[in-house]
Write an enzyme that holds these catalytic residues in place. Structure first.
Site, PDB file in Angstrom:
ATOM      1  N   ASN A 174       0.865  -1.178   0.000  1.00 27.23           N
ATOM      2  CA  ASN A 174       0.000   0.000   0.000  1.00 27.23           C
ATOM      3  C   ASN A 174       0.899   1.224   0.000  1.00 27.23           C
ATOM      4  O   ASN A 174       1.367   1.670   1.052  1.00 27.23           O
ATOM      5  CB  ASN A 174      -0.921  -0.009   1.219  1.00 27.23           C
ATOM      6  CG  ASN A 174      -1.930  -1.129   1.131  1.00 27.23           C
ATOM      7  OD1 ASN A 174      -2.906  -1.043   0.394  1.00 27.23           O
ATOM      8  ND2 ASN A 174      -1.658  -2.219   1.845  1.00 27.23           N
ATOM      9  N   GLU A 175       1.143   1.739  -1.197  1.00 29.26           N
ATOM     10  CA  GLU A 175       2.062   2.854  -1.363  1.00 29.26           C
ATOM     11  C   GLU A 175       1.353   4.176  -1.065  1.00 29.26           C
ATOM     12  O   GLU A 175       0.123   4.202  -0.923  1.00 29.26           O
ATOM     13  CB  GLU A 175       2.590   2.852  -2.807  1.00 29.26           C
ATOM     14  CG  GLU A 175       3.351   1.580  -3.201  1.00 29.26           C
ATOM     15  CD  GLU A 175       4.729   1.454  -2.547  1.00 29.26           C
ATOM     16  OE1 GLU A 175       5.006   2.137  -1.533  1.00 29.26           O
ATOM     17  OE2 GLU A 175       5.543   0.656  -3.034  1.00 29.26           O
ATOM     18  N   PRO A 176       2.120   5.286  -0.946  1.00 30.80           N
ATOM     19  CA  PRO A 176       1.489   6.588  -0.712  1.00 30.80           C
ATOM     20  C   PRO A 176       0.336   6.814  -1.692  1.00 30.80           C
ATOM     21  O   PRO A 176       0.450   6.522  -2.887  1.00 30.80           O
ATOM     22  CB  PRO A 176       2.638   7.576  -0.944  1.00 30.80           C
ATOM     23  CG  PRO A 176       3.852   6.787  -0.539  1.00 30.80           C
ATOM     24  CD  PRO A 176       3.586   5.374  -0.971  1.00 30.80           C
TER      25      PRO A 176
END
Ligand code: F6R
Length: 274
Positions: A174-176
């Site tokens: 879950n990236e920025p």
């Protein structure tokens, strides 16, 4: 340790911030002497969940991570199995993520990692192991991810989720930009994540640009969460996750919403904390 409820800091840049007014908490941190000590404590927590379920004749559903952070934890779990009779017969596992495209037999696959570092050494029923399929066609990814979510639910939900943290602030992949309501899905990897993974792929190897990952909501739905942070590279992001506002820019900060989360950090990773 008491749970401290802290106010959302509205003075920070909230342009990209989750403004949901759910209760947020100060995440408890255990600062441990070294990775080995921390790994032992974390393995004991996981073993406790497995044994408590065994006593009730129930399955223990574990959410598992890959990467360097959990290796010592898996080594300790293997030791507990071999030397102290910890059985994995009642264990069902769901891994957080897998690269796409990625063959399960590839040396770089998270599938291979999990069997090499844990599953091949314990008595888990291999049909209880779930790792996202990195060979999925992009057009079939949505349906596949929905099925992954449903499989977690059908198993009774995650009793405990083990996490590491990426320097981009990711948990799972879950990236920025990931939202609090995100579920298992196909994502694009952040450049920092790709750079960090490059060492595993060796010279000439190219890191996949995508992955399937459990979502933030999938993770927050776990009954208990433990996160490992070892080494100085994790110090700045750990500080942001724990002391900063809850923001999509640091997806790990969503853990402030969870009622039973605990971080284990060595002195280097905890260096920027008060
Ligand atoms: C791995 C995963 C990632 C890692 C994170 C830290 O399944 O989901 O979020 O936990 O990138 O990686 P390491 O432990 O290698 O520093």
């Amino acid at each position: 340790m008491p749970v401290i409820v802290k106010p959302i800091n509205f003075n920070n840049d909230m342009s990209n911030t989750d403004k949901q007014s759910g209760q947020i908490r100060q995440i408890p941190v255990n600062i441990v002497k070294n990775k080995e000590t921390g790994a032992k404590k974390m393995a004991d927590i996981i073993a406790g969940v497995i044994r408590a379920k065994q006593e009730k004749g129930e399955n223990a559903v574990l959410g598992l991570a890959t990467g360097s952070s959990p290796i010592a934890i898996y080594q300790e779990l293997i030791r507990l199995h071999k030397e102290e009779g910890l059985s994995f017969k009642n264990v069902i596992t769901f891994n957080l993520d897998e690269y796409v495209p990625m063959s399960p037999d590839s040396e770089n696959s998270y599938n291979k990692f999990m069997f090499k570092n844990l599953f091949d050494h314990v008595d888990i029923n291999k049909s209880n192991v779930h790792i996202p399929d990195g060979t999925i066609k992009l057009t079939e990814a949505d349906d596949y991810c929905t099925e992954y979510e449903e499989a977690i639910k059908a198993s009774g939900g995650l009793d405990i989720q083990l996490l590491g943290i990426g320097r981009s602030g990711h948990i799972g992949f879950n990236e920025p930009g990931s939202t609090k309501d995100s579920l298992t899905r196909l994502v694009e990897l952040h450049p920092v994540t790709i750079a960090d993974a490059a060492k595993d792929f060796g010279i000439g190897g190219s890191v996949p640009q995508r992955a399937i990952t459990m979502g933030i909501k999938t993770i927050l739905n776990a009954k208990k969460i433990i996160l490992a942070a070892w080494g100085k590279d994790k110090a700045p992001i750990l500080k942001e996750m724990i002391e900063g506002p809850v923001t999509t820019e640091i997806p790990a900060s969503y853990l402030q919403y969870h009622h039973d989360v605990r971080v284990f950090a060595d002195a280097e990773a905890a260096n920027d904390l008060p």
